[in-house]
Write an enzyme that holds these catalytic residues in place. Structure first.
Site, PDB file in Angstrom:
ATOM      1  N   ALA A  10       5.626   4.513   2.143  1.00  0.00           N
ATOM      2  CA  ALA A  10       6.261   5.730   2.665  1.00  0.00           C
ATOM      3  C   ALA A  10       6.689   5.549   4.116  1.00  0.00           C
ATOM      4  O   ALA A  10       7.779   5.989   4.520  1.00  0.00           O
ATOM      5  CB  ALA A  10       5.298   6.917   2.531  1.00  0.00           C
ATOM      6  N   GLY A  60       0.828  -1.196   0.000  1.00  0.00           N
ATOM      7  CA  GLY A  60       0.000   0.000   0.000  1.00  0.00           C
ATOM      8  C   GLY A  60       0.862   1.246   0.000  1.00  0.00           C
ATOM      9  O   GLY A  60       2.075   1.199   0.266  1.00  0.00           O
ATOM     10  N   CYS A  61       0.250   2.363  -0.307  1.00  0.00           N
ATOM     11  CA  CYS A  61       1.000   3.620  -0.396  1.00  0.00           C
ATOM     12  C   CYS A  61       1.510   4.067   0.971  1.00  0.00           C
ATOM     13  O   CYS A  61       2.688   4.411   1.123  1.00  0.00           O
ATOM     14  CB  CYS A  61       0.135   4.704  -1.038  1.00  0.00           C
ATOM     15  N   TYR A  62       0.636   4.071   1.969  1.00  0.00           N
ATOM     16  CA  TYR A  62       1.080   4.478   3.308  1.00  0.00           C
ATOM     17  C   TYR A  62       2.192   3.561   3.830  1.00  0.00           C
ATOM     18  O   TYR A  62       3.195   4.059   4.371  1.00  0.00           O
ATOM     19  CB  TYR A  62      -0.096   4.468   4.289  1.00  0.00           C
TER      20      TYR A  62
END
Lengths: 358, 358, 358, 358
Positions: free
Chosen positions: C166, C161-163
């Protein structure tokens, strides 16, 4: 205090009407309705109203039913066609109406059918409706007010569209003064925030679609075109053609309409930037809500946000004989909700600025 | 490989030129200059270039000095007046120039002085400069290319302004076909992202000033007006008057220009939405960077962002005899940097799309 | 050239995958599918692709059917549950899969059921899937690549996932070095652009809802929480608890995740801002896509937009023994599509940066 | 009616103070000052005030001079260091002060010097100043009010910073109830609109820099850190460490602060989402301006824009023993101007909500 209801209060214009009416000293908000949100509180649909208002949506029928509250006035920020279905029965009860839909703006049922693609179901009321742009039709609105007061005849006001409001305020001084070259076409280009597209989420209103984008739309067939032409022709006292092109830009609220009008040869012979500026200043000197910008400056939409104000800037280009005038409004306020309250103030013989000066 | 330098590379157009040139197979970026940022790396000024480029600004003089690198071409995205001070010496060294400032766009030194408020200091070069809008002046650009190749005469291209680029691409088919009613005025309304105002922070470019606002500006005196009129008159082969009104909207990059042209009676007699659409499609059928939208649709600026593409939509309104055409570009790309590279491709006899198709 | 298909290409991640793959020299985009948009061209759904790509959506089944094209690899940017329905059959055909949904990220079927509210229908594949964050799991991905090459066993990659992407890149150096005080909780606060909420228009994605607003959401129950905790625990080689709070802000693309980690007493005794900075620089020295910001500076999401880059800034606060590290990515690129291609490059033994360095 | 002046009225906080005070029934705005804009009208600097106010900036000295108007109260939205230069003389005249700068927020002159890099020039006044966060220091403010009324002693209020206001309102119930695990560090992550950076245009406030970007800044050294720690320690009645990380997002006004507090073992043993929710509701039940969100929901900054309201949402994560609470305010209103007026209402024994409920 007059009892008022907002029918269709869950849309953006409806919510703005609620916001304005909550601060109005002479209108008591007796009911807000929404067929889709009935049962929810206002704050559930618009968290902004948390602690500001303790109101719950009912359905349209409940809001309009005779209960212990006798309504004096109904605001109708509903989709077109919904209004013409509701208005006859409301008027029959003796309740005045400010219709914020498009249903009673055009005088001609045939034109309505041509532009809206459906027959008008209450064509006899078209002649009774007054177009609710006080700066252009104040005397007509006052006739309605007098009839309401003396003969108990409920008033029907057709509140203008947002683009027609801004466009008319930009062009009015030239048109009324008879300076426009009538063989020409008034070119109108406008830019609106996306709230004008309504609250229902669509591909068009998705943040990622609106953000970092501008585009024209509805070119040559936007439904505000005949409404603008009708008003411009009334002001000029002859047929005026318009070319209206709306654009969308990445803002929520606010609008600018820039109109370009070529002066007749006769008018151009005498026109200077200074006397065109003066024409605008004189026209709007007594208007509480229209401000003419200083020479050489154009208005910003952010200056009029959340208010009933319209700011108008004007330039005269002697090399083309053209007046370029630009008007900014808040499309939901002077372009819809606040102007509707301005009309209601007139209809109920209140000071025109009641609840709107802030 | 040709050696190129970007003089004035720290502004937005300069940085965009760097971005395009870094991906160009035939131009080698030999130097980037900025008198104010000299000594800083590109990534310090634009963090976007971190890991993408290892370049350091030098001052203009250093970039232009004869060193071990012989420059073939210089791009000049500098403020007006700065370019006319630099260009004569650059040309004398035999280096071609694509000037992205306004200094060599107008053919007439008197007009330059009237609009820019300062005398032109290299008026003899005005006649040598070719206006760098390939879709309108490709043959003229090719003449420059031939002279450069055969006679070793360095080329001077005046890259167009962003508004003139979008406006010309919108109006060109009608003007070239001679359909415009020449007694009329072409009305142009455009909307730009704020990057067009440049990188230097001002009250006008502050986020809180731009955000949630739209407004017209520069009405009747924007400096792109004579540039547009000059090109339109060239295309129509007679004098064409324009009324140009730019607006600002809350976006960084992207622009739309909507032009409104009334057809001559003769042209209107034969015009239909379909054949006007065909006129546009035919005009741009061979153009690599201009796309005509399907009938009834208008272009979005977000579709052309970061690219050399222009999208053009057109409508014909038979009730007014008016063509309304809307063109979207990225003001920094097709409106400045990428188009300058397109011109450079032509001047160096490369495929016109080299480094620009993406 | 390997033949690849994007199944679910009409969403934002799907379109971004198409954009990246069109520029990839070794992957040939054989099919794009969307059950809802089948029959439309890519440019009809995303005008951006006008003239950039001539592709038409087919339905999933058609895209996956054995035709004259033998697919080597399928990207699956589909909603969770849709992927676990499709993956077993695709693998059986010998086609490798980069699943961009959430279905194969958690190792534990019970955890999946707890967080996603539905049983996992292909639990036996969970152990086969490798979590596609190359900076943390490169060796595992290379094992998959070797099996694919030598034993013809198709690979299954679960793109993060994106979160989590990062957040992991921000915390990884501290966790891997064993500096984190394991009795503590890693506090993660992140901000995302609204494209992370997907293309389907909702009240949440309406421009007027996103614009001029920030808010936290999904506090204590966002589904990326167990994914982050799983990766952090793997890196620290013991159980790590996380408190993850996402926020939404008015931008389309871009994300920042700021992680706060308290060092163990032992680690804190030796920590200085300088050696923590060095820890980060050393960790990422060989990484093509992770850039550590200079001391004292924090990364901007706009610097990494449209790219596979991640920028990481780090500070050490000696008064609290805390490392605060902030990582910016493009949520659709390094946070989804581009990282999926990075994984695919590894799986197919290509240079890891192929098609991604720009 | 009390006569008030706004010294430093040309900045964003100053203009917001003017907006609030114009609608205040008990404070008469006797003067607005700005050394840089002296001589200009308010509407020239902020077109929003066109037709809303007819005020002209004077310089600070003129505004403060004894004229025919005896001032009762001065608001000081000036940069830090400017306030401590002005305050002693104002107090000596018997005029009360609400200082909106940072100069009188910290009790300790040494801490001021450490964080602001300059000695405090009026350290004896630090003990007299009361921190103007009524929800935390109401009784102390009332003591000032009593002294002002009975002993003619002018009051000195240090209005809090925007981040400390939102952070304190989010954390207060847990801190006051003694539930926080005092060996831990309160982690605070906040996001602000760019108006917090002030009106002066800089690279940081340029639209193109703010738009489509998020980033952390000031990590581990933001000057609101000691102010937050001081208040938290006061509320918890022991030393509390905080890790404060602010972020910037693309909005003009509005802020969210999300605080993460680990409960002590003892507190965690009894904590449930329900009783933590109740703790917050009980704490703020009598507060006119703080609204606790329904369970499971987090506040939006857009709901409190242009108002003195604060919205607080809270979650309890039993898996980590952590309370996550998020508070939204308008950084210029409850975070500065409106809260200053709230304090002034208290100091002058007016109803605390006078002029602020809308």
């Amino acid at each position: 205090m007059y009892n008022v209801a907002v029918i269709g209060a869950a849309g953006y214009v409806g919510a703005e009407l609620v916001r304005v009416l909550l601060a109005h000293p002479d209108f008591k908000l007796a009911a807000i309705s929404s067929n889709s949100e009935a049962g929810k509180t206002l704050a559930q649909v618009y968290p902004y109203f948390t602690e500001r208002a303790d109101l719950t949506f009912v359905d349209h029928e409940t809001a309009l039913a005779e209960t212990d509250t006798k309504l004096d006035l109904v605001f109708l920020p509903v989709p077109h066609t919904a209004a013409m279905d509701l208005v006859p029965a409301i008027l029959e009860k003796g309740i005045s109406v400010v219709d914020v839909s498009a249903d009673f703006r055009l005088h001609d049922a045939a034109s309505y059918e041509a532009w809206y693609g459906t027959p008008h179901t209450a064509p006899d009321l078209l002649a009774k409706a007054v177009y609710g742009l006080p700066e252009a039709f104040r005397s007509e609105l006052k006739v309605l007010a007098a009839k309401r007061a003396s003969q108990q005849e409920p008033a029907l006001v057709a509140a203008p569209g947002c683009y027609p409001t801004a466009s008319t305020l930009a062009a009015l001084p030239v048109l009324k003064a008879g300076l426009f070259n009538s063989n020409d076409v008034v070119v109108i280009n406008a830019i609106s925030g996306i709230s004008g597209a309504g609250k229902i989420p669509t591909d068009t209103t998705h943040f990622c679609s609106v953000n970092e984008n501008v585009n024209a739309y509805g070119v040559a067939f936007h439904r505000h075109t005949p409404e603008i032409a009708q008003t411009f022709s009334h002001l000029a006292e002859r047929n005026v053609a318009v070319q209206f092109t709306p654009h969308i830009a990445p803002l929520s609220r606010g609008m600018v309409s820039t109109v370009t009008l070529r002066l007749s040869k006769k008018a151009a012979a005498e026109a200077t930037p200074e006397n065109i500026q003066k024409l605008y200043e004189d026209q709007y000197a007594e208007e509480a809500f229209v401000h003419v910008m200083p020479p050489g400056t154009m208005p910003r939409s952010s200056s009029v946000i959340y208010s009933n104000y319209a700011h108008v800037g004007v330039a005269y280009d002697a090399s083309t004989n053209m007046v370029v005038a630009s008007c900014t409004i808040d499309n939901l306020a002077k372009g819809a909700a606040a102007q509707s309250v301005q009309c209601a103030n007139i209809i109920f013989n209140l000071n025109e600025t009641t609840g709107l000066k802030k």
